[in-house]
Design a protein around this motif. Structure first.
Motif, PDB file in Angstrom:
ATOM      1  N   GLY A 120      20.630  44.911   0.100  1.00  0.00           N
ATOM      2  CA  GLY A 120      21.216  44.068   1.135  1.00  0.00           C
ATOM      3  C   GLY A 120      22.177  43.060   0.525  1.00  0.00           C
ATOM      4  O   GLY A 120      22.631  43.202  -0.613  1.00  0.00           O
ATOM      5  N   LYS A 121      22.495  42.026   1.288  1.00  0.00           N
ATOM      6  CA  LYS A 121      23.403  40.981   0.831  1.00  0.00           C
ATOM      7  C   LYS A 121      22.601  39.745   0.432  1.00  0.00           C
ATOM      8  O   LYS A 121      21.588  39.423   1.044  1.00  0.00           O
ATOM      9  CB  LYS A 121      24.405  40.609   1.927  1.00  0.00           C
ATOM     10  CG  LYS A 121      25.349  41.731   2.298  1.00  0.00           C
ATOM     11  CD  LYS A 121      26.307  41.284   3.386  1.00  0.00           C
ATOM     12  CE  LYS A 121      27.273  42.399   3.767  1.00  0.00           C
ATOM     13  NZ  LYS A 121      28.208  41.976   4.840  1.00  0.00           N
ATOM     14  N   SER A 122      23.065  39.093  -0.599  1.00  0.00           N
ATOM     15  CA  SER A 122      22.430  37.847  -1.028  1.00  0.00           C
ATOM     16  C   SER A 122      22.946  36.718  -0.143  1.00  0.00           C
ATOM     17  O   SER A 122      24.062  36.217  -0.320  1.00  0.00           O
ATOM     18  CB  SER A 122      22.753  37.565  -2.502  1.00  0.00           C
ATOM     19  OG  SER A 122      22.161  36.353  -2.912  1.00  0.00           O
ATOM     20  N   GLN A 123      22.135  36.368   0.833  1.00  0.00           N
ATOM     21  CA  GLN A 123      22.553  35.363   1.810  1.00  0.00           C
ATOM     22  C   GLN A 123      21.603  34.176   1.756  1.00  0.00           C
ATOM     23  O   GLN A 123      20.384  34.333   1.703  1.00  0.00           O
ATOM     24  CB  GLN A 123      22.572  35.946   3.224  1.00  0.00           C
ATOM     25  CG  GLN A 123      23.618  37.027   3.413  1.00  0.00           C
ATOM     26  CD  GLN A 123      23.597  37.610   4.803  1.00  0.00           C
ATOM     27  OE1 GLN A 123      22.541  37.705   5.424  1.00  0.00           O
ATOM     28  NE2 GLN A 123      24.745  37.986   5.306  1.00  0.00           N
ATOM     29  N   PHE A 124      22.176  32.986   1.781  1.00  0.00           N
ATOM     30  CA  PHE A 124      21.395  31.761   1.744  1.00  0.00           C
ATOM     31  C   PHE A 124      21.880  30.842   2.862  1.00  0.00           C
ATOM     32  O   PHE A 124      23.023  30.940   3.314  1.00  0.00           O
ATOM     33  CB  PHE A 124      21.549  31.048   0.392  1.00  0.00           C
ATOM     34  CG  PHE A 124      21.087  31.859  -0.779  1.00  0.00           C
ATOM     35  CD1 PHE A 124      19.769  31.829  -1.166  1.00  0.00           C
ATOM     36  CD2 PHE A 124      21.975  32.664  -1.483  1.00  0.00           C
ATOM     37  CE1 PHE A 124      19.335  32.576  -2.247  1.00  0.00           C
ATOM     38  CE2 PHE A 124      21.551  33.412  -2.557  1.00  0.00           C
ATOM     39  CZ  PHE A 124      20.219  33.368  -2.944  1.00  0.00           C
ATOM     40  N   PRO A 125      21.020  29.937   3.324  1.00  0.00           N
ATOM     41  CA  PRO A 125      21.476  28.964   4.327  1.00  0.00           C
ATOM     42  C   PRO A 125      22.649  28.158   3.791  1.00  0.00           C
ATOM     43  O   PRO A 125      22.665  27.742   2.630  1.00  0.00           O
ATOM     44  CB  PRO A 125      20.232  28.076   4.542  1.00  0.00           C
ATOM     45  CG  PRO A 125      19.085  28.911   4.103  1.00  0.00           C
ATOM     46  CD  PRO A 125      19.602  29.786   2.996  1.00  0.00           C
ATOM     47  N   GLU A 126      23.626  27.952   4.641  1.00  0.00           N
ATOM     48  CA  GLU A 126      24.831  27.223   4.235  1.00  0.00           C
ATOM     49  C   GLU A 126      24.966  25.964   5.074  1.00  0.00           C
ATOM     50  O   GLU A 126      24.984  26.019   6.301  1.00  0.00           O
ATOM     51  CB  GLU A 126      26.071  28.098   4.430  1.00  0.00           C
ATOM     52  CG  GLU A 126      27.368  27.423   4.031  1.00  0.00           C
ATOM     53  CD  GLU A 126      28.572  28.301   4.287  1.00  0.00           C
ATOM     54  OE1 GLU A 126      29.692  27.824   4.070  1.00  0.00           O
ATOM     55  OE2 GLU A 126      28.388  29.457   4.698  1.00  0.00           O
ATOM     56  N   LYS A 128      26.680  23.063   6.882  1.00  0.00           N
ATOM     57  CA  LYS A 128      28.002  22.910   7.497  1.00  0.00           C
ATOM     58  C   LYS A 128      28.003  21.626   8.315  1.00  0.00           C
ATOM     59  O   LYS A 128      27.062  21.354   9.065  1.00  0.00           O
ATOM     60  CB  LYS A 128      28.302  24.113   8.390  1.00  0.00           C
ATOM     61  CG  LYS A 128      29.692  24.078   9.014  1.00  0.00           C
ATOM     62  CD  LYS A 128      29.943  25.328   9.840  1.00  0.00           C
ATOM     63  CE  LYS A 128      30.029  26.558   8.980  1.00  0.00           C
ATOM     64  NZ  LYS A 128      30.414  27.760   9.773  1.00  0.00           N
TER      65      LYS A 128
END
Length: 416
Positions: A120-126, A128
């Motif tokens: 999958g994709k390495s996704q983290f809370p961003e 904003k």
């Protein structure tokens, strides 16, 4: 076309190989909850399970050793890569296990047992920044600075009665303008706002001796307008027309001169302080109204500025125009603002330009459309948008006394 014709040549990281058989394991990640004295369990769905693909692969030929080494190298490299699976298609995968076997009986052939896991994709809370909420915070800070500045400058205690009377007259005139703005609230809110105006007027004599409380009461009346107007754009325009110095039809506040008596100088300071109080509170309420919407609890909160979700602006151009108008109003106040108010106004201006137009909303732009001849608004709306119901929108952006005969000049229309 047979099933064999649909198979794709297998490869991993661009290295080809052949497949003899394969297994795939997919499904859902779940947690089964079983409770005492309860016959039925509860299954909690935690999302899709990572697909695992086991492949019985081989390479063969006179140069099979080169092909074998390339496939070994591809499987041992770190990270995800494209796996072209003959049966399942292309996907991003990681080779988590590789078992190589060779024998003299199967000369010229190397067998692999490969295990791939879907990548999958390495996704983290961003984090904003909420530009609309920041604007509301900046408006609150301006209100606090305005209250402090007014309390420092305004005073009637110890001065002649005529100075007190002048201050009352100045406040009464400004409160009357505020009452006019209150008429733009929804019908059910007008009476509540009018009651607040009457209570404020009735307590002026007492509040004159407590400037900070007087400023707090006035600012509170302006704050109650935020997010409550029937038409927010009309409310912003009313605040500016009644309280901006360049818009109000009145003489500028008297200047403080060294030739005046102390009482006259204080009276002039009081007049300036009252005008600044109402104007700064008005611009704070106007800026907040540009991003605030009423909540079910009667307050206001920052919401996306998108017409489809109850937003304020129809187009990017409209949002930019409103932003520039409020920014210009702030610029008019800066030269004469005290230090604390100056900083708060500057912060509000920055927050205003960050919040409008809202970067998260997909607002359309205004474009030019030149009809070949004069046509009814209904016909033009259908020709431009394919929807005759948008005729009112067309007339709103191109005011004309006769919508049945729209001019053949360039018209401003929303892009779809």
């Amino acid at each position: 076309m047979s099933w064999r014709d649909k198979l794709r040549p297998a490869s991993f990281r661009g290295v080809p190989f052949f497949i003899e058989s394969h297994d795939a394991e997919e499904g859902r990640r779940v947690e089964v909850h079983e409770y005492p004295l309860r016959d039925e369990p509860y299954v909690e769905d935690l999302g899709k399970k990572a697909g695992t693909y086991s492949v019985a692969a081989y390479v063969l030929g006179a140069d099979y050793m080169d092909a074998r080494d390339r496939l070994r190298e591809a499987c041992n490299q770190p990270g995800a890569a494209e796996l072209v699976h003959p049966y399942l298609g292309a996907m991003q995968a990681v080779c988590t296990a590789m078992r190589l076997s060779e024998s003299s009986f199967d000369g010229g052939m190397a067998r692999f047992d490969l295990t791939f896991v879907e990548a999958g994709k390495s996704q983290f809370p961003e984090a904003k920044e909420d530009a609309a909420a920041s604007l509301l915070d900046s408006a609150d800070k301006l209100d606090a600075a305005t209250e402090g500045s007014f309390a420092d400058r305004f005073s009637v205690d110890g001065w002649p009665d005529w100075a007190r009377a002048d201050a009352l007259a100045d406040l009464a005139g400004q409160i009357n303008r505020l009452a006019d703005v209150g008429n733009l609230l929804p019908i059910k809110e007008v009476a509540r706002f009018a009651l607040g105006i009457r209570q404020l007027t009735g307590s002026l004599e007492t509040l004159l001796s407590v400037p900070d409380q007087l400023a707090g009461q006035v600012i509170g009346m302006f704050t109650s307008l935020t997010g409550s107007f029937r038409n927010p754009l009309d409310g912003i325009a009313a605040l500016k027309s009644r309280f901006a110095r360049t818009s109000v039809q009145r003489q500028p506040p008297p200047a403080v001169s060294s030739t005046q008596t102390p009482a006259q100088r204080q009276a002039a300071l009081n007049t300036q302080a009252v005008g600044a109080l109402f104007e700064q509170a008005a611009i704070s309420a106007a800026a907040a109204t540009a991003v605030a919407r009423p909540t079910a609890q009667g307050g206001a909160s920052a919401l996306p500025l998108n017409p489809d979700s109850g937003g304020l602006f129809e187009s990017v151009d409209q949002a930019i125009g409103q932003r520039d108008e409020l920014g210009g109003w702030i610029d008019e106040l800066l030269p004469t603002a005290p230090d604390a108010v100056y900083l708060a106004l500057t912060d509000l201006r920055v927050a205003l330009y960050q919040a409008l137009p809202d970067a998260e909303s997909d607002l359309p732009r205004l474009a030019e459309y030149r009809p070949v001849r004069s046509l009814p608004a209904l016909t033009l709306a259908y020709a431009i948008h394919g929807d005759a119901r948008r005729a009112d929108e067309l007339v709103r952006h191109n005011p004309t006394p006769y919508p049945g005969f729209m001019p053949s000049a360039a018209l401003r229309v929303l892009t779809d």
